[in-house]
Design a protein around this motif. Sequence first.
Motif, PDB file in Angstrom:
ATOM      1  N   LEU A   1     -52.490-137.165 -12.117  1.00 34.65           N
ATOM      2  CA  LEU A   1     -51.599-136.041 -12.414  1.00 34.65           C
ATOM      3  C   LEU A   1     -50.624-135.746 -11.266  1.00 34.65           C
ATOM      4  CD1 LEU A   1     -53.906-135.704 -14.551  1.00 34.65           C
ATOM      5  CD2 LEU A   1     -53.528-133.257 -14.384  1.00 34.65           C
TER       6      LEU A   1
ATOM      7  N   ARG B   1     -57.612-137.678 -21.357  1.00 31.19           N
ATOM      8  CA  ARG B   1     -57.167-139.038 -21.728  1.00 31.19           C
ATOM      9  C   ARG B   1     -57.643-140.081 -20.715  1.00 31.19           C
ATOM     10  NH1 ARG B   1     -51.848-136.656 -23.578  1.00 31.19           N
ATOM     11  NH2 ARG B   1     -52.118-136.446 -25.834  1.00 31.19           N
TER      12      ARG B   1
ATOM     13  N   LYS C   1     -53.419-128.185 -21.850  1.00 33.21           N
ATOM     14  CA  LYS C   1     -53.065-128.591 -20.480  1.00 33.21           C
ATOM     15  C   LYS C   1     -54.095-129.552 -19.892  1.00 33.21           C
ATOM     16  CE  LYS C   1     -55.193-124.512 -18.314  1.00 33.21           C
ATOM     17  NZ  LYS C   1     -54.966-123.343 -17.447  1.00 33.21           N
TER      18      LYS C   1
ATOM     19  N   PRO D   1     -54.195-134.442 -20.372  1.00 36.76           N
ATOM     20  CA  PRO D   1     -54.002-135.596 -19.473  1.00 36.76           C
ATOM     21  C   PRO D   1     -55.291-136.024 -18.777  1.00 36.76           C
ATOM     22  CG  PRO D   1     -52.210-134.017 -19.202  1.00 36.76           C
ATOM     23  CD  PRO D   1     -53.237-133.356 -20.068  1.00 36.76           C
TER      24      PRO D   1
END
Length: 428
Positions: free
Chosen positions: A394, A377, A371, A374
């Motif tokens: 997000l 990254r 989780k 993101p």
Amino acid sequence: MNLYESETVELKEIYTPDIKKEIVAFANTNGGTIYVGVQDNGEIVGLTNADFVMQQISNSLRDSVRPDVSMFTKIELLQEENKFLIKLTVSQGTKRPYYLSDKGLKPTGVYVRSGTTSAPASEDAIRMMIKMTDGDSFENNRSLIQELTFTSLNQEMERRNLEFSEVQMKNLGILSADDIYTNMGLLVSDQCQHSIKFAVFQGLDKLVFKDRKELTGSLFAQLTDAYKTIDFYNGTKATFHDLLRADERDYPEDSVREALLNAIVHRDYSFSGSTIINLYSDRLEIISLGGLVTGLSLEAVMLGASQTRNEKLASLFYRMKLIEAYGTGISKIISCYKGLPVQPKFENVEGAFRVVLPNTHSHEISVEDEKYLPILRLFEKQNEITRSDVEEALGIGTTYAINMLKEMLDKELIKKVGSGKLTRYVVK
């Protein structure tokens, strides 16, 4: 016959066992002459038992002084004024430092001439004499410690069905031709003065210690203990290939073994410091003192070139099948990481050589941590991020972003830099 004491003349009224100190001092300095049967003021009093005293001096030379100094001494019986006296001529020896065998190669056993007295030599002076006599090779130099035992080495030799006799000790360079232990002998003895310092840290830096220990004893005991200690912390992760389970270690076992052997066999033992092993969450570092042998570049080593600093030590490890061939250690370490996203590093600086083995699993994210991908990254495009970067990328609120970042900090996936409004986050 006018006699007086000087830097090269010593007068003794009677024989005492202390005469061996004067013999050692003259042999270690510029030579000299000892007269027995002469008072300090130069008056000849003679000896009633001169033949017996000559025998005592001869025995003392043979039994009490090492290396053998007899070839540099001459004992004569003289007659002056109808009295017998002994003239003992001592030349400077070629195997300095000479020492009292019951005291050893230390200040209480090594004497030098200073003015009209014989004084204990300092440890630095002893080392200098050894270096001048034995040369620059640390292995071949005589050990300052002569009370050595070889329990660990003997066990290793027995395990391999290898002979460990006095003749073999001389062949290996542990004992000199004069039956004196060398520094090579000291390194593989139970009394080895060098050590390995092992430390385990939490995270990627040295801020928080988890464990530390110092490994001592023979280099063989240190090698075994270091490997066991690393093995204890070397985690195992199960992976599946075509439904077949494979257990993979954080650090390939062969790479650990080769890096350890490299550090122990090739370090410069004329440095008194310890070999250093640091284990972090993402890497294992092994630092050995001395750096590469002069004239050998890191590029040449990477190509497989080899020039060992400790030839006798390397030869013994090779004989015991601990190393297969010279110059193959680094290529073996590299091959252990073939095809992996992380690679080992080798650094040579003046006075030290460092091998960095990366944790093969440190780059992986577990299922429960997916989780956070993101957020991770975001670091592909920038070196550091802020809370607002996370919210924007997000599409989440402040509270949720704060909780996510706190969890990632706790899992040591990221590190916090700065505080307050200047708080930023970087990848660990």
